[in-house]
Design a protein around this motif. Sequence first.
Motif, PDB file in Angstrom:
ATOM      1  N   GLY A  12      36.427  45.032  40.037  1.00 26.86           N
ATOM      2  CA  GLY A  12      36.874  46.094  40.932  1.00 26.86           C
ATOM      3  C   GLY A  12      35.694  47.006  41.239  1.00 26.86           C
ATOM      4  O   GLY A  12      34.523  46.614  41.093  1.00 26.86           O
ATOM      5  N   GLY A  15      33.478  47.622  38.086  1.00 26.99           N
ATOM      6  CA  GLY A  15      32.704  46.426  37.728  1.00 26.99           C
ATOM      7  C   GLY A  15      31.535  46.235  38.672  1.00 26.99           C
ATOM      8  O   GLY A  15      30.392  45.998  38.256  1.00 26.99           O
ATOM      9  N   VAL A  34      33.017  38.961  35.879  1.00 28.99           N
ATOM     10  CA  VAL A  34      34.226  38.144  35.766  1.00 28.99           C
ATOM     11  C   VAL A  34      35.415  38.922  36.312  1.00 28.99           C
ATOM     12  O   VAL A  34      35.669  40.053  35.882  1.00 28.99           O
ATOM     13  CB  VAL A  34      34.504  37.804  34.280  1.00 28.99           C
ATOM     14  N   GLY A  35      36.153  38.327  37.250  1.00 34.28           N
ATOM     15  CA  GLY A  35      37.298  39.025  37.828  1.00 34.28           C
ATOM     16  C   GLY A  35      38.544  38.154  37.857  1.00 34.28           C
ATOM     17  O   GLY A  35      38.489  36.987  38.257  1.00 34.28           O
ATOM     18  N   PRO A  45      41.847  52.727  47.306  1.00 35.69           N
ATOM     19  CA  PRO A  45      42.497  53.859  48.001  1.00 35.69           C
ATOM     20  C   PRO A  45      43.010  53.534  49.409  1.00 35.69           C
ATOM     21  O   PRO A  45      44.124  53.976  49.761  1.00 35.69           O
ATOM     22  CB  PRO A  45      41.401  54.938  48.000  1.00 35.69           C
ATOM     23  N   VAL A  78      39.479  37.247  31.302  1.00 37.05           N
ATOM     24  CA  VAL A  78      38.986  37.364  29.925  1.00 37.05           C
ATOM     25  C   VAL A  78      40.181  37.630  29.025  1.00 37.05           C
ATOM     26  O   VAL A  78      40.988  38.529  29.284  1.00 37.05           O
ATOM     27  CB  VAL A  78      37.939  38.488  29.825  1.00 37.05           C
ATOM     28  N   ALA A 101      35.591  46.724  32.566  1.00 35.68           N
ATOM     29  CA  ALA A 101      35.985  47.511  33.748  1.00 35.68           C
ATOM     30  C   ALA A 101      37.285  46.905  34.278  1.00 35.68           C
ATOM     31  O   ALA A 101      37.389  46.529  35.443  1.00 35.68           O
ATOM     32  CB  ALA A 101      34.877  47.474  34.801  1.00 35.68           C
ATOM     33  N   THR A 102      38.265  46.818  33.374  1.00 38.37           N
ATOM     34  CA  THR A 102      39.479  46.051  33.663  1.00 38.37           C
ATOM     35  C   THR A 102      40.574  46.850  34.359  1.00 38.37           C
ATOM     36  O   THR A 102      41.656  46.313  34.624  1.00 38.37           O
ATOM     37  CB  THR A 102      40.027  45.430  32.350  1.00 38.37           C
ATOM     38  N   ARG A 119      49.204  47.643  43.800  1.00 38.45           N
ATOM     39  CA  ARG A 119      47.914  47.766  43.118  1.00 38.45           C
ATOM     40  C   ARG A 119      46.843  46.938  43.827  1.00 38.45           C
ATOM     41  O   ARG A 119      45.705  47.337  43.939  1.00 38.45           O
ATOM     42  CB  ARG A 119      48.036  47.300  41.662  1.00 38.45           C
ATOM     43  N   ILE A 145      51.291  57.610  44.546  1.00 36.98           N
ATOM     44  CA  ILE A 145      51.544  56.374  45.293  1.00 36.98           C
ATOM     45  C   ILE A 145      52.824  56.525  46.111  1.00 36.98           C
ATOM     46  O   ILE A 145      52.872  56.156  47.292  1.00 36.98           O
ATOM     47  CB  ILE A 145      51.653  55.173  44.320  1.00 36.98           C
ATOM     48  N   GLU A 148      52.142  58.611  49.238  1.00 39.39           N
ATOM     49  CA  GLU A 148      51.340  57.956  50.280  1.00 39.39           C
ATOM     50  C   GLU A 148      52.116  56.821  50.940  1.00 39.39           C
ATOM     51  O   GLU A 148      52.051  56.643  52.164  1.00 39.39           O
ATOM     52  CB  GLU A 148      50.011  57.473  49.690  1.00 39.39           C
ATOM     53  N   ASP A 258      39.208  52.953  35.252  1.00 36.72           N
ATOM     54  CA  ASP A 258      40.599  53.252  34.901  1.00 36.72           C
ATOM     55  C   ASP A 258      40.995  52.792  33.506  1.00 36.72           C
ATOM     56  O   ASP A 258      41.968  53.296  32.944  1.00 36.72           O
ATOM     57  CB  ASP A 258      41.551  52.562  35.895  1.00 36.72           C
ATOM     58  N   GLU A 274      42.595  58.089  36.234  1.00 37.99           N
ATOM     59  CA  GLU A 274      42.573  56.879  37.074  1.00 37.99           C
ATOM     60  C   GLU A 274      42.139  57.323  38.454  1.00 37.99           C
ATOM     61  O   GLU A 274      42.934  57.399  39.380  1.00 37.99           O
ATOM     62  CB  GLU A 274      43.952  56.221  37.058  1.00 37.99           C
TER      63      GLU A 274
HETATM   64  C1  LIG Z   1      47.084  51.985  46.166  1.00 39.14           C
HETATM   65  C2  LIG Z   1      46.071  52.837  45.460  1.00 39.14           C
HETATM   66  C3  LIG Z   1      45.615  54.003  46.068  1.00 39.14           C
HETATM   67  C4  LIG Z   1      44.688  54.808  45.423  1.00 39.14           C
HETATM   68  N1  LIG Z   1      44.281  55.954  46.027  1.00 39.14           N
HETATM   69  C5  LIG Z   1      43.401  56.759  45.395  1.00 39.14           C
HETATM   70  C6  LIG Z   1      42.972  57.974  46.002  1.00 39.14           C
HETATM   71  O1  LIG Z   1      43.398  58.330  47.095  1.00 39.14           O
HETATM   72  N2  LIG Z   1      42.097  58.753  45.328  1.00 39.14           N
HETATM   73  C7  LIG Z   1      41.590  58.395  44.098  1.00 39.14           C
HETATM   74  O2  LIG Z   1      40.780  59.147  43.525  1.00 39.14           O
HETATM   75  N3  LIG Z   1      41.976  57.239  43.495  1.00 39.14           N
HETATM   76  C8  LIG Z   1      42.864  56.428  44.111  1.00 39.14           C
HETATM   77  N4  LIG Z   1      43.274  55.262  43.511  1.00 39.14           N
HETATM   78  C9  LIG Z   1      42.711  54.915  42.186  1.00 39.14           C
HETATM   79  C10 LIG Z   1      41.408  54.138  42.326  1.00 39.14           C
HETATM   80  O3  LIG Z   1      41.554  53.124  43.264  1.00 39.14           O
HETATM   81  C11 LIG Z   1      41.049  53.581  40.957  1.00 39.14           C
HETATM   82  O4  LIG Z   1      40.730  54.688  40.144  1.00 39.14           O
HETATM   83  C12 LIG Z   1      39.910  52.590  40.999  1.00 39.14           C
HETATM   84  O5  LIG Z   1      40.262  51.463  41.751  1.00 39.14           O
HETATM   85  C13 LIG Z   1      39.575  52.141  39.578  1.00 39.14           C
HETATM   86  O6  LIG Z   1      38.608  51.144  39.636  1.00 39.14           O
HETATM   87  P1  LIG Z   1      38.403  50.160  38.399  1.00 39.14           P
HETATM   88  O7  LIG Z   1      37.291  49.254  38.822  1.00 39.14           O
HETATM   89  O8  LIG Z   1      38.309  50.926  37.144  1.00 39.14           O
HETATM   90  O9  LIG Z   1      39.772  49.337  38.276  1.00 39.14           O
HETATM   91  P2  LIG Z   1      40.459  48.331  39.291  1.00 39.14           P
HETATM   92  O10 LIG Z   1      40.196  48.734  40.685  1.00 39.14           O
HETATM   93  O11 LIG Z   1      41.877  48.212  38.837  1.00 39.14           O
HETATM   94  O12 LIG Z   1      39.708  46.941  39.031  1.00 39.14           O
HETATM   95  C14 LIG Z   1      39.851  46.255  37.807  1.00 39.14           C
HETATM   96  C15 LIG Z   1      39.741  44.768  38.063  1.00 39.14           C
HETATM   97  O13 LIG Z   1      39.677  44.111  36.796  1.00 39.14           O
HETATM   98  C16 LIG Z   1      40.441  42.941  36.856  1.00 39.14           C
HETATM   99  N5  LIG Z   1      40.814  42.567  35.485  1.00 39.14           N
HETATM  100  C17 LIG Z   1      41.723  43.172  34.680  1.00 39.14           C
HETATM  101  N6  LIG Z   1      41.798  42.541  33.500  1.00 39.14           N
HETATM  102  C18 LIG Z   1      40.926  41.522  33.552  1.00 39.14           C
HETATM  103  C19 LIG Z   1      40.556  40.524  32.632  1.00 39.14           C
HETATM  104  N7  LIG Z   1      41.096  40.460  31.412  1.00 39.14           N
HETATM  105  N8  LIG Z   1      39.642  39.584  33.009  1.00 39.14           N
HETATM  106  C20 LIG Z   1      39.079  39.659  34.250  1.00 39.14           C
HETATM  107  N9  LIG Z   1      39.391  40.579  35.161  1.00 39.14           N
HETATM  108  C21 LIG Z   1      40.300  41.522  34.809  1.00 39.14           C
HETATM  109  C22 LIG Z   1      41.618  43.322  37.712  1.00 39.14           C
HETATM  110  O14 LIG Z   1      42.260  42.180  38.229  1.00 39.14           O
HETATM  111  C23 LIG Z   1      40.950  44.177  38.776  1.00 39.14           C
HETATM  112  O15 LIG Z   1      40.531  43.405  39.864  1.00 39.14           O
HETATM  113  C24 LIG Z   1      44.202  54.439  44.142  1.00 39.14           C
HETATM  114  C25 LIG Z   1      44.671  53.262  43.516  1.00 39.14           C
HETATM  115  C26 LIG Z   1      45.592  52.468  44.179  1.00 39.14           C
HETATM  116  C27 LIG Z   1      46.091  51.225  43.490  1.00 39.14           C
END
Ligand SMILES: Cc1cc2nc3c(=O)[nH]c(=O)nc-3n(C[C@H](O)[C@H](O)[C@H](O)COP(=O)(O)OP(=O)(O)OC[C@H]3O[C@@H](n4cnc5c(N)ncnc54)[C@H](O)[C@@H]3O)c2cc1C
Length: 385
Positions: A12, A15, A34-35, A45, A78, A101-102, A119, A145, A148, A258, A274
Amino acid sequence: MSVSRVVVVGAGLAGLQTVVALRSQGYAGSLTLVGAEDAAPYDRPPLSKALLAGLTDSTALEADWSALETDLRLSTTVTSVGDGVVTTDRGDLPFDGLVLATGAEPRRLAGAGSALTLRTRADALRLRTALRPGVRLVIVGAGWIGAEVATAAVAAGARVTVVEALDTPLATALPVEVGGRTASWWAGADLRLGARVAAVEPDAVHLAGGERVAADVVLLGIGARPTTVPGVEVTASGAVAVDEQLRTSRPGVLAVGDCAAWTSTRYGTRMHVEHWDSALRAPAVAAANLLGGAQVWDPVPYFWSEQWGRMVQYAGHHPAGDRLVWREDAERWAAFWLAGDRLVAALTVDRPRDLVQARHLMERDATVDAALLADPSVAVRSAAS
Ligand SMILES: Cc1cc2nc3c(=O)[nH]c(=O)nc-3n(C[C@H](O)[C@H](O)[C@H](O)COP(=O)(O)OP(=O)(O)OC[C@H]3O[C@@H](n4cnc5c(N)ncnc54)[C@H](O)[C@@H]3O)c2cc1C
C-alpha cells in the motif's frame, strides 16, 4: 549491523514509501515488496471520494519500478514472521531487514456476510456500480467512511439511511459537542442516531428496537482493525507494537502505517492512527532506522475528510486536552483543544489555513492565547503567546 536483504510486507502507500525511502537513502541491496492484493500500490482516500463519485477510475500511486530495482510480488500473502525469514503462501523469503506495512481491514458484524465494506479499489468499484438513482442504501456507522459514502450516494440519487449506535456522527473520533455540530450536514440522508443494529440481512437492517429498514445495499462503515502477521508483538487493540523508532519486538523488524502503534513521547502514550499522512511520512524514519539510524517518529498526527461539500481537517490528539475553544465564522468553524495554555488539537471546517498554522503551533509545543484563537479575524499563528 548493515542490511543487504530487505523485505517489505504490504504494497500500500506505506509499503511503497518504504521502498522509495530505502532507495533514496542509498540502500543498494536486494529489495522485495510483497502485497496480498493483485494491484500495484494505489491510493485509498479517493476511493470514497473521487472514485465513488465517478470522477476517476484509477488511483494508482506513481512509482518508477525499474529505478526502484524492487522485486514486486503481488497476490502474495505473508503468513508469519520468523528469525530472518518470512513465510508466504508462495514460499519463504529470507531477510536481514523487514518492514511491516500491512495496513488495516474493515471490521465486520457477525452474520452480516452479505454487507459490503470499503477498503480496496474493488470494493469501491462494486459500491459505485450499486449506487443507482433510487437504490436504497443503508450505511451502518456514521463515521468518516459513512459520511463520505453517504455524500457520494446522495449525490448519485440513492435513498440513503445511516444507522449509528452512538448519539452523534463521528462519535468514535470526536467528542459529542463537536461531532454533534456535524449532524445538520446529513440532511440529504435519513440519519438515525442512537440506533443499534440487531441483525443485517441481504435486504434489510433490523434495529434493536424492532424496526426493519429495507435495503437494496448495506454498507458497513464501523471502523477498521490493524492487519498483523504472527511473529511480532501486538498491542491490546491488535496493532503491531513499535517503539519511538518504529522497531517491533523482533530485532531487524520495523512497522509503519495503519498496522503500527508507536510510543509517543509528545503525548506520553501509545498512538495508533489510520491516517494517510502517517503512512506517507513514517516510512522515511523506518528506512533510516533500518539502515542504522536512530530517528524518532513522534508526529502531530493529521487527517482530513471531504464530506457534504466540506473540507474537514484534524491535527493533534484531543484526549491530551482539558479545554475546548471554538472559533466561529458561520459555516466555517473550528474547535481547538488546549491543555493548560498549550494547543494540543484542532478540528477545522473549510479553514485549511487555520489547520496548517495550528499544526505548526502544536509541533512547536507553543502556548496560546485562547481569546485570540477564538477570534476568526486573528490569524491562528498570531494566537501564540
Ligand atoms: C476508503 C478510504 C478513504 C480514506 N480516506 C482518508 C482520508 O480522507 N484522509 C486520511 O488521512 N486517510 C484516509 N484513509 C486512510 C488511509 O488511506 C490509510 O491511512 C492508508 O491507506 C494506510 O496505508 P498503509 O500502507 O498503512 O495500509 P494499506 O493502504 O491498508 O495497505 C496495506 C496493504 O498491505 C496488504 N497486506 C496486508 N496483510 C498482508 C500480508 N500478510 N501479506 C502481504 N500483504 C498484506 C494489504 O492487502 C494492503 O494492500 C482512507 C482509507 C480508506 C479505506
